[in-house]
Design an enzyme around this catalytic site. Structure first.
Site, PDB file in Angstrom:
ATOM      1  N   ASP A 179      86.378  22.284  -6.444  1.00  0.00           N
ATOM      2  CA  ASP A 179      85.130  22.458  -6.284  1.00  0.00           C
ATOM      3  C   ASP A 179      83.883  22.491  -6.569  1.00  0.00           C
ATOM      4  O   ASP A 179      82.605  22.884  -6.202  1.00  0.00           O
ATOM      5  CB  ASP A 179      85.344  24.010  -5.692  1.00  0.00           C
ATOM      6  N   HIS A 184      83.027  21.094 -15.318  1.00  0.00           N
ATOM      7  CA  HIS A 184      84.089  20.656 -15.390  1.00  0.00           C
ATOM      8  C   HIS A 184      85.272  20.298 -14.072  1.00  0.00           C
ATOM      9  O   HIS A 184      84.163  19.688 -13.060  1.00  0.00           O
ATOM     10  CB  HIS A 184      84.934  21.990 -16.050  1.00  0.00           C
ATOM     11  N   ASP A 218      81.231  27.855 -13.651  1.00  0.00           N
ATOM     12  CA  ASP A 218      82.258  29.348 -14.137  1.00  0.00           C
ATOM     13  C   ASP A 218      82.866  29.496 -15.935  1.00  0.00           C
ATOM     14  O   ASP A 218      83.521  30.477 -15.255  1.00  0.00           O
ATOM     15  CB  ASP A 218      83.705  28.246 -13.494  1.00  0.00           C
TER      16      ASP A 218
HETATM   17 FE    FE Z   1      83.950  26.870  -9.350  1.00  0.00          FE
HETATM   18 ZN    ZN Z   2      85.924  26.228 -11.845  1.00  0.00          ZN
END
Ligand code: FE
Ligand code: ZN
Length: 255
Positions: free
Chosen positions: A60, A56, A133
């Site tokens: 980060d 995604h 995530d």
């Molecule tokens: Fe993340």
């Molecule tokens: Zn994320």
């Protein structure tokens, strides 16, 4: 020949992952939080980066892409959703697509909710799930761009994978997830066992990942939002799984 998987820390609490195919020497990085630790891990093993598999668009997870692409000329695979601008992408993938890393095959599952573009990579032969995530050990990602029913559907897709698959998630959040989970699900023996294990691992400065999906299904309250016992604990008897999930997620946000 089985694939080699390496796990190492990046940034504050992100995981870096390399998956290497001994047959063809192909090596993929799952996401690229930052280039430095990924380059170091590659050099330690004597591997050359051939692919980056992005889950995604968050910084980060893509911060190291440009530098790694420049250094290795690797191929960059990213989610279909072009609204999430990711630089240096060579191919876009979505539900059901299969990405080749040498002779290894990664199946793409769209798992939106945390972001709308979020995808997960499943290496069926290696029994490895890279869920970034969407699913954490004893937790799940924050729902930033999607809504609760969407995120719950994504978790159901991951829960449908076999128990002997290993979960590789995006962050080392397990200890804080355990702390929260104990406040709602403290009488769950599987959670208690995981809590003890996590305390032990963290005391030794060891990662809590990977973890068997079968263990997660029992211990992770966010994967059990359709269990009447969980609804009961939240005083939400008869509520839909998506609503129970939403209540869990909101309580976690405030914890
Ligand atoms: Fe993340
Ligand atoms: Zn994320």
């Amino acid at each position: 020949m089985a694939a080699d998987i390496r796990t190492f820390p990046c940034l504050n609490d992100n995981f870096g992952y390399l998956i290497h195919d001994p047959a063809t020497k192909a090596t993929a990085s799952i996401d690229a939080p930052e280039a430095g630790p990924i380059v170091k891990a590659l050099e330690r093993e004597g591997w050359k980066l051939t692919d980056i598999l992005i889950t995604h668009h968050h910084g980060d997870h893509v911060g190291g892409v440009a530098e790694l692409k420049q250094k290795y000329g690797c191929r960059v695979i990213a989610p279909h959703d072009k609204k999430a601008r990711i630089a240096d992408v060579d191919a876009r993938v979505g539900n059901g697509d299969v990405v080749k890393v040498g002779s290894l095959l990664a199946r793409v599952l769209e798992t939106p909710g945390h972001t709308l573009d979020h995808i997960s990579y499943v290496f069926d032969t290696e029994k490895a799930l890279f869920a970034a995530d969407t699913l954490f050990s004893i937790g799940c990602g924050r729902v930033f761009e999607g809504d609760y029913p969407m995120m719950w559907d994504s978790l159901l897709k991951l829960r449908a994978l076999p128990d002997d698959f290993r979960l590789y998630c995006g962050h080392e959040y397990t200890a804080s997830n355990v702390k929260f989970a104990l406040t709602v699900d403290g009488d769950n023996p599987a959670l208690q066992a995981r809590a003890a294990e996590v305390t032990r691992l963290r005391a030794d400065n060891k990662p809590t990942i990977p973890v068997l999906l079968g263990e997660e299904k029992k211990a992770n309250v966010f994967l059990r939002a359709d269990d009447p016992a969980v609804a009961q604990k939240l005083h939400m008897k008869g509520a839909s799984a998506a609503d129970v999930f939403g209540e869990l997620r909101e309580r976690k946000n405030k914890s």
